[in-house]
Motif scaffolding. Structure first.
Motif, short mmCIF file in Angstrom:
data_model
loop_
_atom_site.label_atom_id
_atom_site.label_comp_id
_atom_site.label_asym_id
_atom_site.label_seq_id
_atom_site.Cartn_x
_atom_site.Cartn_y
_atom_site.Cartn_z
N ILE A 50 0.87 -1.17 0.00
CA ILE A 50 0.00 0.00 0.00
C ILE A 50 0.91 1.22 0.00
O ILE A 50 1.76 1.36 0.86
N GLN A 51 0.74 2.07 -0.98
CA GLN A 51 1.55 3.27 -1.07
C GLN A 51 0.85 4.40 -0.32
O GLN A 51 -0.31 4.68 -0.56
N LEU A 52 1.58 5.02 0.58
CA LEU A 52 1.06 6.17 1.31
C LEU A 52 1.75 7.42 0.82
O LEU A 52 2.96 7.44 0.68
N ARG A 53 0.98 8.43 0.55
CA ARG A 53 1.53 9.69 0.05
C ARG A 53 1.71 10.64 1.21
O ARG A 53 0.82 10.83 2.03
N VAL A 54 2.88 11.25 1.30
CA VAL A 54 3.14 12.25 2.33
C VAL A 54 2.47 13.55 1.91
O VAL A 54 2.72 14.06 0.83
N GLU A 55 1.62 14.05 2.76
CA GLU A 55 0.88 15.27 2.46
C GLU A 55 1.75 16.49 2.71
O GLU A 55 2.70 16.46 3.47
N SER A 56 1.39 17.58 2.09
CA SER A 56 2.11 18.83 2.32
C SER A 56 1.82 19.34 3.73
O SER A 56 0.85 18.95 4.36
N SER A 57 2.65 20.24 4.22
CA SER A 57 2.48 20.75 5.59
C SER A 57 1.22 21.59 5.74
O SER A 57 0.78 21.85 6.85
N ASN A 58 0.61 22.03 4.63
CA ASN A 58 -0.63 22.80 4.71
C ASN A 58 -1.83 21.93 5.01
O ASN A 58 -2.86 22.43 5.42
N GLU A 100 -4.05 18.95 6.95
CA GLU A 100 -4.19 18.48 8.32
C GLU A 100 -3.78 17.02 8.46
O GLU A 100 -3.36 16.60 9.51
N THR A 101 -3.91 16.22 7.38
CA THR A 101 -3.59 14.81 7.43
C THR A 101 -2.20 14.58 6.86
O THR A 101 -1.92 14.96 5.74
N SER A 102 -1.35 13.92 7.65
CA SER A 102 0.00 13.60 7.20
C SER A 102 0.30 12.15 7.53
O SER A 102 -0.03 11.67 8.61
N TYR A 103 0.91 11.44 6.58
CA TYR A 103 1.28 10.04 6.78
C TYR A 103 2.79 9.88 6.95
O TYR A 103 3.31 8.78 6.84
N ALA A 104 3.49 10.97 7.22
CA ALA A 104 4.95 10.92 7.34
C ALA A 104 5.37 10.04 8.52
O ALA A 104 6.38 9.35 8.44
N ASN A 105 4.63 10.04 9.59
CA ASN A 105 4.97 9.24 10.78
C ASN A 105 4.01 8.07 10.93
O ASN A 105 3.58 7.74 12.03
N GLY A 106 3.69 7.43 9.83
CA GLY A 106 2.75 6.32 9.87
C GLY A 106 3.28 5.10 9.17
O GLY A 106 4.22 5.16 8.39
#
Length: 90
Positions: free
Chosen positions: A18-26, A28-34
């Protein structure tokens, strides 16, 4: 069944991912630490019990959000990178 389980290794590559996309800092949802995980068991995992047990075992500083992705996969989102590092070491 035991023969097929005996040949499993944590180093083996998964055939599907499953590919997770890192969202921009603008956003609210971020998958960087997931990360996405599954449990190697033949029984059904009770979601609420698993969620409270892992939160008690991991003791994340910023908390953890656990979502059911279905098909036995779960999304674990941490709010601090240090929490991810601690869980990966356990």
């Amino acid at each position: 069944m035991e023969d097929s389980i005996a040949s499993l290794s944590l180093n083996d590559a998964e055939e599907e991912s499953i590919q997770l996309r890192v969202e921009s800092s603008n956003s609210e949802t971020s998958y960087a630490n997931g990360f996405v995980g599954t449990f190697l068991t033949s029984i059904v995992v009770h979601f609420q019990t698993m969620r409270s047990t892992l939160a008690n075992v991991w003791h994340p500083i910023g908390g953890v959000s656990i979502s059911d992705l279905e098909n036995g996969r779960f999304l674990f989102r941490f709010y601090f990178e240090v929490d991810v590092d601690l869980v990966e070491k356990k």
